[in-house]
Scaffold this motif. Sequence first.
Motif, PDB file in Angstrom:
ATOM      1  N   GLY B 204      -5.809  -4.679   4.655  1.00 11.85           N
ATOM      2  CA  GLY B 204      -4.662  -4.252   3.600  1.00 11.85           C
ATOM      3  C   GLY B 204      -3.218  -4.063   4.614  1.00 11.85           C
ATOM      4  O   GLY B 204      -2.227  -4.419   4.141  1.00 11.85           O
ATOM      5  N   ASN B 205      -3.526  -3.213   5.768  1.00 12.54           N
ATOM      6  CA  ASN B 205      -2.629  -3.177   6.567  1.00 12.54           C
ATOM      7  C   ASN B 205      -2.219  -4.227   7.230  1.00 12.54           C
ATOM      8  O   ASN B 205      -1.081  -4.610   7.657  1.00 12.54           O
ATOM      9  CB  ASN B 205      -2.979  -1.945   7.671  1.00 12.54           C
ATOM     10  N   VAL B 206      -3.136  -5.101   7.780  1.00  8.61           N
ATOM     11  CA  VAL B 206      -2.650  -6.363   8.290  1.00  8.61           C
ATOM     12  C   VAL B 206      -1.843  -7.473   7.462  1.00  8.61           C
ATOM     13  O   VAL B 206      -1.056  -7.933   7.825  1.00  8.61           O
ATOM     14  CB  VAL B 206      -4.057  -7.409   8.589  1.00  8.61           C
ATOM     15  N   ALA B 207      -2.302  -7.530   5.978  1.00  7.02           N
ATOM     16  CA  ALA B 207      -1.461  -8.143   5.174  1.00  7.02           C
ATOM     17  C   ALA B 207      -0.130  -7.665   5.136  1.00  7.02           C
ATOM     18  O   ALA B 207       0.774  -8.307   5.206  1.00  7.02           O
ATOM     19  CB  ALA B 207      -2.097  -8.096   3.603  1.00  7.02           C
ATOM     20  N   GLY B 208       0.063  -6.238   5.131  1.00  7.95           N
ATOM     21  CA  GLY B 208       1.408  -5.654   5.022  1.00  7.95           C
ATOM     22  C   GLY B 208       2.080  -5.774   6.297  1.00  7.95           C
ATOM     23  O   GLY B 208       3.381  -6.240   6.423  1.00  7.95           O
ATOM     24  N   ILE B 210       1.881  -8.387   8.457  1.00  7.53           N
ATOM     25  CA  ILE B 210       2.330  -9.783   8.655  1.00  7.53           C
ATOM     26  C   ILE B 210       3.552  -9.994   7.632  1.00  7.53           C
ATOM     27  O   ILE B 210       4.361 -10.617   7.881  1.00  7.53           O
ATOM     28  CB  ILE B 210       1.218 -10.787   8.385  1.00  7.53           C
ATOM     29  N   ALA B 211       3.138  -9.501   6.441  1.00  8.12           N
ATOM     30  CA  ALA B 211       4.536  -9.723   5.474  1.00  8.12           C
ATOM     31  C   ALA B 211       5.865  -8.887   5.953  1.00  8.12           C
ATOM     32  O   ALA B 211       6.716  -9.570   5.814  1.00  8.12           O
ATOM     33  CB  ALA B 211       4.023  -9.015   4.182  1.00  8.12           C
ATOM     34  N   LEU B 220       8.149  -1.607   6.002  1.00  4.75           N
ATOM     35  CA  LEU B 220       6.883  -2.190   5.766  1.00  4.75           C
ATOM     36  C   LEU B 220       5.876  -2.383   7.041  1.00  4.75           C
ATOM     37  O   LEU B 220       4.746  -2.090   7.291  1.00  4.75           O
ATOM     38  CB  LEU B 220       6.812  -3.639   4.835  1.00  4.75           C
ATOM     39  N   ARG B 223       5.010   1.142   7.996  1.00  4.60           N
ATOM     40  CA  ARG B 223       3.760   1.932   7.061  1.00  4.60           C
ATOM     41  C   ARG B 223       2.359   0.960   7.372  1.00  4.60           C
ATOM     42  O   ARG B 223       1.333   1.591   7.134  1.00  4.60           O
ATOM     43  CB  ARG B 223       4.184   1.391   5.448  1.00  4.60           C
TER      44      ARG B 223
END
Lengths: 309, 309
Positions: B204-208, B210-211, B220, B223
């Motif tokens: 979830g953090n990786v997704a955040g 990269i976004a 972001l 966080r």
Amino acid sequence: MESIRVFAPATVANVTCGFDVLGFAVNSPGDEVILRFKEKPGIQISQITGDDGRLSKDPNLNTVSIAIQDYLQRTDWSGGIDIELHKKMPFGSGLGSSAASAVAGVFAINKLLGDKLDTPALLPSAMEGERVACGSAHADNVAPSLYGGFVIIRSYDPLDVIKIPTPKDLYAVIIHPQIEVNTKDARNILKKKIAMQDAIRQWGNVAGLIAGLTQSDYGLISRSMEDVIVEPVRSLLIPAYDVVKNSALNAGALGCGISGSGPSLFALSQEEGVATTVGAAMCDAFRSEKIDSEIYISKINEKGPQVLD
Amino acid sequence: MESIRVFAPATVANVTCGFDVLGFAVNSPGDEVILRFKEKPGIQISQITGDDGRLSKDPNLNTVSIAIQDYLQRTDWSGGIDIELHKKMPFGSGLGSSAASAVAGVFAINKLLGDKLDTPALLPSAMEGERVACGSAHADNVAPSLYGGFVIIRSYDPLDVIKIPTPKDLYAVIIHPQIEVNTKDARNILKKKIAMQDAIRQWGNVAGLIAGLTQSDYGLISRSMEDVIVEPVRSLLIPAYDVVKNSALNAGALGCGISGSGPSLFALSQEEGVATTVGAAMCDAFRSEKIDSEIYISKINEKGPQVLD
């Protein structure tokens, strides 16, 4: 405004490697909710259609009414509301059926009362509705149904939901085979511990998928749609899974996986024509295994819920 | 062109949650390589500086020469090359020292011979150099040093490396405390199995992250810079880790973590002034624990290696 009719979209949670952290909304199917002011204070459900009698009309037991009740408590409004719920998608299919109902309800009451809250503030009420249906307040269907497009649920503690851009030529196929999978089983068969090497491969794919989506890099999206953790286990619950997935990939899909906890599968394709071919191939593959299926093909829904009239 | 002088940048691998899949390059420090044609065929290393005599001048044992040899074999060129290597960063510091040398060598030989290969095609040769230094052909330092900016290593099988956009106001602080951590220890203390719930939080953090990087969303990024898998274990090898990290965050850093396998720490900040304050705070924090440190502050390096003259 005396009444309002709202559509909220079905959603695909997980999206291969993004287990529990990613979801997206589609234009079809979805649920409809009609709300009307009524004289007597309190909430009542006057009509539910499309549920084969499976949903309760008791406002304390129904996803939509509970979501609306939570909203009303938070906004301190105490009038009377009549609810109609028109289910337009299958139950227990992995398409976020209860989430679409909850989001439609919360979005509708907010519009009816003059947008007292902004979109992010609606999420907790929709999640309360989801809690009744699923036993826990998951956001991976509710959030994309409410926001539209692709949504990351980065964290629950604190809740952190991020909408990311949608590549403009991306189309989704969802296929719902006429079989039942118990969502509880689907969760219980997952391992509590996983190999570090698998986890690294998974978050490498998550990184690639998010980069691909935000950059409209369809090749990267395709390469990243790999799930080495959940699919190998859950796909065992879905008859003919490999056959149907391979038919989607052979027909030109960017990627294919389980929608939510199944039994529906989804595929992403670049361009509508490819999606149509992919959908037909998946349908044929299930049919060759003597399994009937419903199929939905649509662009990614970027708007979330909409007022219908 | 009879000779060429090339700089290749130091790199930060892992970047908190992106263990083994993410890295970025900085403008300073970095290594320099000078190549000259020589009459007699074959490769020789005539000079190495800045290594305190720790590196071998045997072309079969040195990272730079092995990377160059691999390149020459692949491009079928068999003339004579003299190598000078000027180390301008500490060894075993977690800054990708050997990767910078290998990338400088491969980039230099490719320029000297007239760009026989494009950038992606240089990566395997640089990884061969890295294999001598580290025992395995990791790409998480080599790839960002070669490409510049933030780089995802989505997969090794097949190798899939993706450069993503760099937010324009992002500055890195790297602090290298004068202590030694054995990289082998740093890898061996990691668990082979991890909890599914931790893995989900990590991706979830990786997704955040990269976004956040692709969208220049600094909040972001901040966080998402959380590592629940590797940092809790590896930080135990770095004295005063929590004190120094907290000093960075209190001084306004977006996030802070271990650079590679340590012992260096890195912090990301929005704007140069904040980075300067953060760097001073981290330096002070180490000093208050009686640990000397070197500090590097720079913009993210977006270009990778560069010809110096």
